[in-house]
Structure formats: structure tokens, C-alpha cells
Design a protein around this motif. Structure first.
Motif, short mmCIF file in Angstrom:
data_model
loop_
_atom_site.label_atom_id
_atom_site.label_comp_id
_atom_site.label_asym_id
_atom_site.label_seq_id
_atom_site.Cartn_x
_atom_site.Cartn_y
_atom_site.Cartn_z
N ALA A 115 1.08 -1.32 -0.10
CA ALA A 115 -0.07 0.22 0.18
C ALA A 115 0.70 0.83 0.07
O ALA A 115 2.05 0.92 0.76
CB ALA A 115 -0.69 -0.16 0.95
N GLY A 116 0.80 2.13 -0.62
CA GLY A 116 1.81 3.65 -0.36
C GLY A 116 1.88 3.62 -1.81
O GLY A 116 1.28 3.17 -2.58
N CYS A 230 -4.99 -4.30 0.99
CA CYS A 230 -4.04 -2.96 1.15
C CYS A 230 -4.84 -1.75 0.81
O CYS A 230 -4.67 -0.58 0.53
CB CYS A 230 -3.54 -3.74 -0.08
SG CYS A 230 -2.62 -2.69 -1.08
N GLU A 231 -6.20 -1.92 -0.11
CA GLU A 231 -7.20 -1.47 -0.64
C GLU A 231 -7.32 -0.22 0.51
O GLU A 231 -7.17 1.15 0.79
CB GLU A 231 -7.96 -1.04 -1.20
CG GLU A 231 -7.49 -1.69 -2.88
CD GLU A 231 -8.25 -2.42 -3.68
OE1 GLU A 231 -9.07 -2.79 -3.25
OE2 GLU A 231 -8.34 -2.90 -5.26
N ALA A 232 -7.61 -0.66 1.69
CA ALA A 232 -8.02 -0.01 2.95
C ALA A 232 -7.65 0.55 3.74
O ALA A 232 -7.00 1.95 3.86
CB ALA A 232 -8.39 -1.00 4.40
N ILE A 233 -5.54 -0.01 3.28
CA ILE A 233 -4.59 1.18 3.95
C ILE A 233 -4.44 2.19 3.10
O ILE A 233 -3.78 3.09 3.82
CB ILE A 233 -3.31 -0.09 4.06
CG1 ILE A 233 -3.61 -1.14 5.07
CG2 ILE A 233 -1.71 0.78 4.40
CD1 ILE A 233 -1.92 -2.33 4.99
N ASN A 234 -4.60 2.14 1.94
CA ASN A 234 -4.34 3.20 0.98
C ASN A 234 -5.34 4.49 1.47
O ASN A 234 -5.13 5.46 1.25
CB ASN A 234 -4.67 3.08 -0.43
CG ASN A 234 -3.24 2.34 -0.71
OD1 ASN A 234 -2.70 2.35 -0.88
ND2 ASN A 234 -3.35 2.31 -1.87
N LYS A 235 -6.96 4.06 1.98
CA LYS A 235 -7.86 4.85 2.11
C LYS A 235 -7.61 5.26 2.97
O LYS A 235 -7.29 6.96 3.21
CB LYS A 235 -9.34 4.17 2.42
CG LYS A 235 -10.07 4.37 0.50
CD LYS A 235 -11.73 3.88 2.00
CE LYS A 235 -12.04 3.10 0.51
NZ LYS A 235 -13.13 1.80 0.61
N ALA A 236 -6.71 4.68 4.03
CA ALA A 236 -6.21 5.38 5.21
C ALA A 236 -4.99 5.95 5.04
O ALA A 236 -5.08 7.49 5.61
CB ALA A 236 -5.61 4.18 5.95
N GLY A 270 -1.12 1.22 -6.76
CA GLY A 270 -1.96 0.80 -6.61
C GLY A 270 -2.05 -1.14 -5.95
O GLY A 270 -0.86 -0.83 -5.95
N CYS A 271 -2.59 -1.92 -5.27
CA CYS A 271 -2.35 -2.55 -4.67
C CYS A 271 -1.87 -4.18 -5.11
O CYS A 271 -1.35 -4.89 -4.57
CB CYS A 271 -3.70 -3.48 -3.85
SG CYS A 271 -3.94 -2.31 -2.46
N ASP A 272 -1.93 -4.25 -7.09
CA ASP A 272 -1.81 -5.70 -7.71
C ASP A 272 -0.14 -5.46 -8.75
O ASP A 272 0.11 -4.33 -7.94
CB ASP A 272 -2.42 -5.77 -8.44
CG ASP A 272 -3.54 -4.26 -9.48
OD1 ASP A 272 -2.96 -4.06 -9.01
OD2 ASP A 272 -4.68 -4.86 -9.84
#
Ligand code: GLU
Length: 272
Positions: A115-116, A230-236, A270-272
């Protein structure tokens, strides 16, 4: 009828979330009761272990803020994540995620997800204060440079820049700093954030050359299968920039070190 369909759909969703696939291996960190987070134990300003289970630093604070958003109310436990062990800690699920000066690289992305980035650091060089011959990365030619296993930094000099250096193994960056102090190496080259933390701690013994030569996109490492996490961390991370938390934390830990801090939201990978 409609309620029954909705219930059936919920059941399917629940099963998917629980990861009924490969031996429950698809589970997400989202909403877990306990989170185990890997951080550095010996990098002042970023991650320092004060005593068993108690860590402090920018990465530690970022990790806590993210944990509070992706798994509200969860018990958080911190553990050491040395450079060479990060991928294996994630792959074996010994940790839920890692916040440890961890650069996003194509090679690491084959093993873990990121993430990030939550920050973009830049590689620089630290030398003893009386050193006059090292002004940029090319000046490291023929000089001794500390090498931390599992870290990208020595590769950036020797492999990517093609500068022939004499590599001396160090167990971690704190070990490299000790080796720089006692003359076993001529330079330590790694992220400016790491060097600034050590330079501030060590008083006048060292100087940062101030010749940044890479972008180190600090990611939050997570198990490759946990795209939801990963997407939840990006949102955070987005929220933590929007409410000013990350710029505030950068100031808290690095103000007064002389480091030029960037506080704009980095472009996500992006997470993938
Ligand atoms: N950011 C670099 C890396 O991930 C150097 C710092 C470290 O090893 O923690 O390899």
C-alpha cells in the motif's frame, strides 16, 4: 423473499471474506481483533524499540494511525522487522503488515503487496565530519561502504549506479553507524530519513553529504493475497494526509534535523 436473497448474498460475502479458498489463506487484516505489525527496532526517528513490545518513531506512529482505521479497536502488537526478513515475515503471515522504511520495488512486488507510498525518501550519504573526499555517489569509488543484507541501498550504489565500492557487511543501519564511527567503513548510504535520524542522535560526529540520488517510495508491506487490506490501508493513508496527521508526524520526528520534508500526498502505486 427479498430478505432471503439478501441473506444468502451476505452469507456468500462472509464466506469470501473469511477466505474459504486455499486453507483460509485469503483472509484480510481488515477488522481483525489483533494486529501484529513489523517495524524497525534501531532506526532513530523511524522505529526504535524502547523495551519489549514498546516502539517509537514516525513509522510506528503511522502504523498505529493506520491500524486504528483498518481495524478499529484492535490490539496492536509490534515486532522487529529487519531489512532481510521483511518479505518472509509477510509471506509466512508472522506479521499483518510492515511499516519499516520499506521501499516499493518491482522485485519485492513479486513476493508481497504494497500500500502507499506514504512517504518518498531519497537516498543520500553519511560520512564522518572530517571527510572531504566524498561529495556525491561517484566519489564512493574505491571507498568502503556498509552493506545491510536485504536492503536496497548498497545495490543502488554498486549495481544501479555502477560505482565500484568495497562492501563491508553490517547487520543493520545502527551497526553501520557504529562501523562508520570507528573507521571500519568510509560511508553509510541509505534513505535521508534514516540518516537524518542517526545524524541528529549522534551530535556532531557525522555529516550528510546532501547529494540525493534516488526516490525511495516507502510502502506498507502486506501479504500478496490481501488486496482488500491493501486498499483499506490506501484509504487510511489518504485520510491521514487529508486530516494533516502524516505531515504533523513528520514534523514531530524530523523537525530540526535539517531534512527537507515533503508533505504532499505521494502518488499511489495501486495494490496489484
Ligand atoms: N528503503 C530501503 C529499503 O527498503 C533502505 C532502508 C531499509 O533497508 O530499511 O531497502
Amino acid at each position: 423473499m427479498r430478505a432471503r436473497i439478501a441473506l444468502a448474498m451476505l452469507a456468500v460475502l462472509a464466506l469470501t471474506a473469511a477466505g474459504c479458498g486455499a486453507g483460509g489463506d485469503e483472509s484480510s487484516i481488515v477488522g481483525k481483533d489483533t494486529l501484529v505489525i513489523g517495524v524497525k527496532p534501531d532506526q532513530p526517528g523511524l522505529g526504535v524499540k524502547k523495551r519489549e513490545g514498546v516502539y517509537e518513531g514516525f513509522d510506528v506512529d503511522v502504523a498505529k494511525a493506520i491500524a486504528a482505521r483498518v481495524a478499529k479497536g484492535a490490539t496492536v502488537r509490534f515486532v522487529d522487522a529487519p531489512s532481510a526478513k521483511r518479505e518472509s515475515l509477510l509471506e509466512s503471515r508472522q506479521v499483518d503488515f510492515i511499516v519499516a522504511s520499506y521501499s516499493i520495488t518491482p522485485e519485492r512486488k513479486t513476493k508481497v503487496a504494497f500500500a502507499g507510498p506514504y512517504y518518498v525518501a531519497h537516498q543520500d550519504i553519511l560520512v564522518r565530519r572530517d571527510e572531504t573526499g566524498i561529495r556525491n555517489v561517484r566519489d564512493l569509488r574505491g571507498r568502503s561502504l556498509c552493506k545491510v543484507a536485504g536492503s536496497t541501498s548498497w545495490r543502488r550504489v554498486q549495481e544501479e549506479r555502477g560505482v565500484p565500492v568495497r562492501l563491508v557487511d553490517g547487520e543493520s543501519y545502527s551497526d553501520c553507524i557504529a562501523k562508520l564511527r570507528n573507521g571500519q567503513v568510509d560511508a553509510v548510504s541509505t534513505d535521508d530519513l534514516i540518516l537524518a535520524g542517526f545524524a541528529a542522535e549522534q551530535g556532531n560526529a557525522f555529516k550528510i553529504v546532501n547529494a540525493r540520488f534516488t526516490d525511495e517510495r516507502y510502502g506498507i508491506g502486506i501479504h500478496k493475497s490481501d488486496i482488500e487490506g491493501c486498499e483499506a490501508i490506501n484509504k487510511a493513508i489518504t485520510a491521514l494526509y487529508q486530516d494533516g496527521t502524516i505531515p504533523k508526524l513528520l514534523k514531530k520526528w524530523f523537525d530540526g534535523t535539517g531534512l527537507e520534508l515533503t508533505d504532499t500526498v505521494p502518488q499511489f502505486e495501486g495494490c496489484d
